[in-house]
Each structure stands twice: as C-alpha cells, then as structure tokens.
Design an enzyme around this catalytic site. Structure first.
Site, short mmCIF file in Angstrom:
data_model
loop_
_atom_site.label_atom_id
_atom_site.label_comp_id
_atom_site.label_asym_id
_atom_site.label_seq_id
_atom_site.Cartn_x
_atom_site.Cartn_y
_atom_site.Cartn_z
N GLU A 287 -1.38 9.75 9.94
CA GLU A 287 -1.59 8.87 11.09
C GLU A 287 -1.66 9.67 12.38
O GLU A 287 -0.69 9.73 13.15
CB GLU A 287 -0.49 7.81 11.16
CG GLU A 287 -0.59 6.77 10.06
CD GLU A 287 0.42 5.63 10.22
OE1 GLU A 287 1.33 5.74 11.06
OE2 GLU A 287 0.30 4.65 9.47
N GLU B 241 -2.75 3.11 3.44
CA GLU B 241 -1.41 2.54 3.68
C GLU B 241 -1.54 1.22 4.41
O GLU B 241 -2.30 1.11 5.37
CB GLU B 241 -0.56 3.51 4.51
CG GLU B 241 0.84 2.99 4.83
CD GLU B 241 1.63 3.95 5.72
OE1 GLU B 241 1.57 5.17 5.47
OE2 GLU B 241 2.28 3.49 6.68
#
Length: 477
Positions: A303, A395
């Site tokens: 991320e 995710e």
C-alpha cells in the site's frame, strides 16, 4: 491493512467526479473482421472512451506453420497511438504499427490462433484499421492457393491438454495477463477468490497443515495471499527466517492446489523506495527458489501512500527485472497510489496509470478497499478502470478501513458482485484469529487447532466462506 484519513469534503468531491466519468468507459465499437490476404485472418475489437481505448486482436494463421510472427497494420487516423501492449512486443512509427510474437505464442500451426492487444490513445477520431499483415502477407481470410494434392494430416495442431486434476492450479496452470484479464493456461479469463494471511510474525500458528487444509477443502479457496510485513518486527529483523517462512507457505499452498500470492507487505513508511534494496534481495531469493512452480504470483509493494505514481512506477521498474531474471513467466502485481486505491484516497484516479503505465509485460495493478468505508465513488472508479487496466484486489475487508467494526453486508455484496461480474480476483483480509472485525476466525481458534465448523467463524468469516465456496467456473477451452 488499508489505513486512510477519515473522509473529508475533498474526498467526497473527488468521488463524485469519478462517478460521472464512469459513464464514458462503456462505449463499445463494432467488431471488425479483417479479411485481407493469403494465409491469415484478423479480428479487431475495441472498447473506447474519450481519448483512449483498448484493442484486442485475434490472429489466425491459415497458411503454413510459423515459429515466429510479426503482425502489421496502419491506424486510419494520425492521432491514434499504442500506449501499453500485451502478448506481443509493440512498436509504432507514424501510423504504422507492428506487434512481434513472444516466446510462448510464437508458434502458430495451420489453423491456430492467438490473441494479443494493447491500450491506446486517440485525438480527433478512433476508426478501426481494416487491413493487416502477418509476416508480410496481407490477411484475406484464405490461403489463396490450390488445395494440397495429398490429404492434410489428421492430427490437429498442438493444444494445451485438458486438466488432469480438479484443484485451481491443476485446472488453470501457469497464469498470465491477457488484455485487462487474468487468464489461465488456455488463454481464458478467470477469477481467483481466496484469503490473505495476517502478519506472519504474529499469527504463524494460524497457517498450519490443518488450517490450510480447511481453507482449500472446506472454504474451497483458490488463493492464499502470504502477507509478509517488512517493518513492524517483520522481514527486516530476520530476512532469512521470513524468506523461509514464505517459501514454506508457498509449498503448502501448492500441495493443496491453491495459488500463492507473495505479498511484500509495506505500509509505513509509504514510500516503496525505502525498501527497494530489501525488495530486490527478497524477490531475487523467492523467484529463484520458486521459478519452476505454476502457482506463484508476486505482489511487490502492498500500500504505497504519500508518494507520486511516478515514484511507485520507478520502484516497480527496478524490482520487476529482478523477478523476471529468475521467473520470466509469473504474474507480477504493482501497488497503486493512495493505499492501493488507484489514487482515489489521495484525490486522484486511474488516469495517471493509464497515461504512464509500468514498462513491463504480464503485470497487474492493485486495488484495496474496506466495504464499510469505501463505497460508490471507489466502486465507480474500479468499474471505469477495469476496461483499461488489469486489476487484482489483493486485499479488502468487509468492515471499516481500520480493520475493525461490524460487517457492512450491503456494501460487501455490492463490491463482490462487481468483482464477480468483471472477473477481478480477490483476497480477503484476513484468515486469522486477530481480535478485530475483519478476522475470519474467532479469537483462540488458531491455538485450539480446529478450523472447521460454524463455531470457529466470525461474522466476516462466515460471510466470506459462503462467497468463496460457491463453485468456480474455470473455462478450459
């Protein structure tokens, strides 16, 4: 985890703009069947939006077998450009375009076909080309020669044999990116559905033979995402031990016929360049060790946040060659700006990727969401981006972006229905017994060692098991 600032007016305004743009991505141009010369036929289809388009071309060889091929055509409008291609090496000079075969699709027997494509841009107009050549021969849809004096061989051209097993890996084999899709060994788009581990440094006892057997057999999952934190007492504290732990889980997933998504789990700091050297070391090791396996997918940064897309792109273009040196065929997944939100959580959108893609083949781009926090403006951007970029939701959670709270069933249904329709693969956060709403297992489950039955599942776990265990529809022809 997917941590973003609390929603602000700025985010809401950005979301509204994205929603309005989504309508522009749905126009589909007619199919053009180019019937133009001896020995080949080409079908050219496009999906167009303002200023851009995706083109898919099916090339059929009707002449003698070839071991390498070059496809050629000319854009009718001078403002049309190839931006990013797949399944061929693309070059453009003026309006003339060529696509050269790759190792895996260079051999075309008589009657055999292959599909290639590219994302493009246009100014002015976007007409489809109508004449194509294959190795210099104009494609008319026929051979233009008399039939042979002896009967043709009865043995059909070589094809991928039917699967010999029933697991996801046995059916689908080595995966690759084709167009905006994840495709199996038969070149057909598929969707993988599975679960992500939590941090291996905290929940190692959740990933045993028993638990992964339950995930494969009871949940019927296609995919295990192996989430290896780099910081937070993770990889940087003991690279050898964590690399070995990842490799062990790859083997366990392979033994159960599941795909293994190796996640280089970076979050803080958000700049992937901070871990560039560690990433090169780690991926060189795991790619060399697992190169012969068909079940491995690489996620090179989890991320990214607080950095530009150009920084993420630069990182990817330095790490991907390290993987390719050992494992040239595996799919690689690249994180996106704004906690892998395609930039939405930082006021952007997917245009920055479309206009400046990573210069590498066989890659996909990451999108993350948490259903109780990320709703229509995020969904609209995914729908818009999915016609232009190959996406993989590595995710997501059914709860808030903190990883906690109650399951938002309505938003989770809307998200998963969208991903199912678009054939976008996903991994849910998390297959663990963490004391948080996103965990699939109740606290204490992993220590107790029993992983099946409704008593071990949280609300999120029960919901995800029901979604994942519905039958897969993997095409094999």
């Amino acid at each position: 985890m997917f941590l973003i600032p609390r929603p602000s007016r700025r985010h809401l305004l950005v979301g509204g703009a994205v929603g309005s743009l989504a309508l522009a991505a749905t126009a589909v141009l007619p199919v053009t069947n180019a019937m133009a010369a001896t020995g080949c036929a080409v079908t050219y289809t496009t999906n167009s939006w303002q200023g851009g388009f995706t083109a898919n071309l099916t090339v059929k060889n009707l002449g003698d077998p070839v071991s390498n091929w070059t496809l050629g055509f000319t854009f009718p409008d001078g403002g049309q450009r190839v931006v990013q291609g797949w399944s061929a090496t693309w070059q453009q000079s003026g309006s003339a375009v060529t696509g050269r075969s790759l190792d895996y699709n260079g051999s075309l027997g008589t009657g055999a076909s292959t599909t290639v494509g590219f994302n493009g841009s246009w100014t002015g107009s976007n007409p489809s080309p109508t004449s194509f050549t294959l190795n210099g021969t104009v494609c008319t849809g026929g051979t233009g020669t008399p039939p042979p004096s002896t009967p043709p061989p009865t043995t059909p051209p070589p094809t991928t044999p039917p699967p010999t097993g029933t697991t996801p890996v046995a059916i689908n084999g080595q995966l690759r990116v084709c167009g905006v899709n994840l495709c199996n060994q038969y070149g057909r788009p598929i969707q993988l559905r599975g679960m992500s581990t939590h941090g291996l440094q905290w929940f190692a006892n959740c990933y045993t033979d028993t638990s992964l057997g339950a995930l494969a057999d009871d949940w019927r999952a296609d995919l295990l995402r192996i989430s290896m934190y780099v910081q937070e007492k993770g990889y940087e504290t003991n690279p050898t031990a964590f690399t070995n732990q990842v490799n062990t889980l790859v083997d366990k997933a392979e033994a159960r016929g599941m795909y293994a998504l190796i996640d280089f789990h970076t979050l803080t700091p958000g700049d992937p360049m901070y871990n560039l050297d560690r990433a090169k070391t780690f991926f060189a090791a795991v790619a060399a060790r697992n190169a012969a396996k068909k079940n491995v997918i690489y996620e090179i940064t989890n991320e990214p946040n607080g950095v530009s897309w150009s920084t993420i792109r630069s990182y990817a273009e330095q790490v991907i060659p390290v993987i390719r040196a050992a494992d040239p065929d595996a799919v690689v997944i690249v994180g996106t700006r704004g906690w892998s939100s395609l930039g939405v959580s930082e006021g952007g959108n997917s245009d920055e990727i479309v206009n400046n893609p990573v210069r590498a083949d066989n890659i996909m781009y990451t999108f993350h969401f948490y259903a109780a926090s990320h709703k229509d403006n995020y969904r609209n951007e995914v729908q818009r981006a999915a016609s232009r970029l190959p996406l993989f939701v590595t995710e997501f959670g059914t709860v808030t972006y903190t990883g906690d709270g109650a399951v938002d069933v309505a938003s989770s249904n809307a998200w998963l229905d969208l991903l199912d329709r678009l054939k976008i693969s996903y991994a849910n956060w998390t297959f663990s017994d963490a004391a948080e709403g996103s965990a699939a297992l109740r606290p204490g489950t992993c220590a107790a060692g029993t992983f099946t039955g409704p008593s071990v599942l949280t609300e999120s776990g029960a919901y995800m098991r029901d979604r994942i265990r519905t039958p897969d529809t993997f095409p094999t022809s």
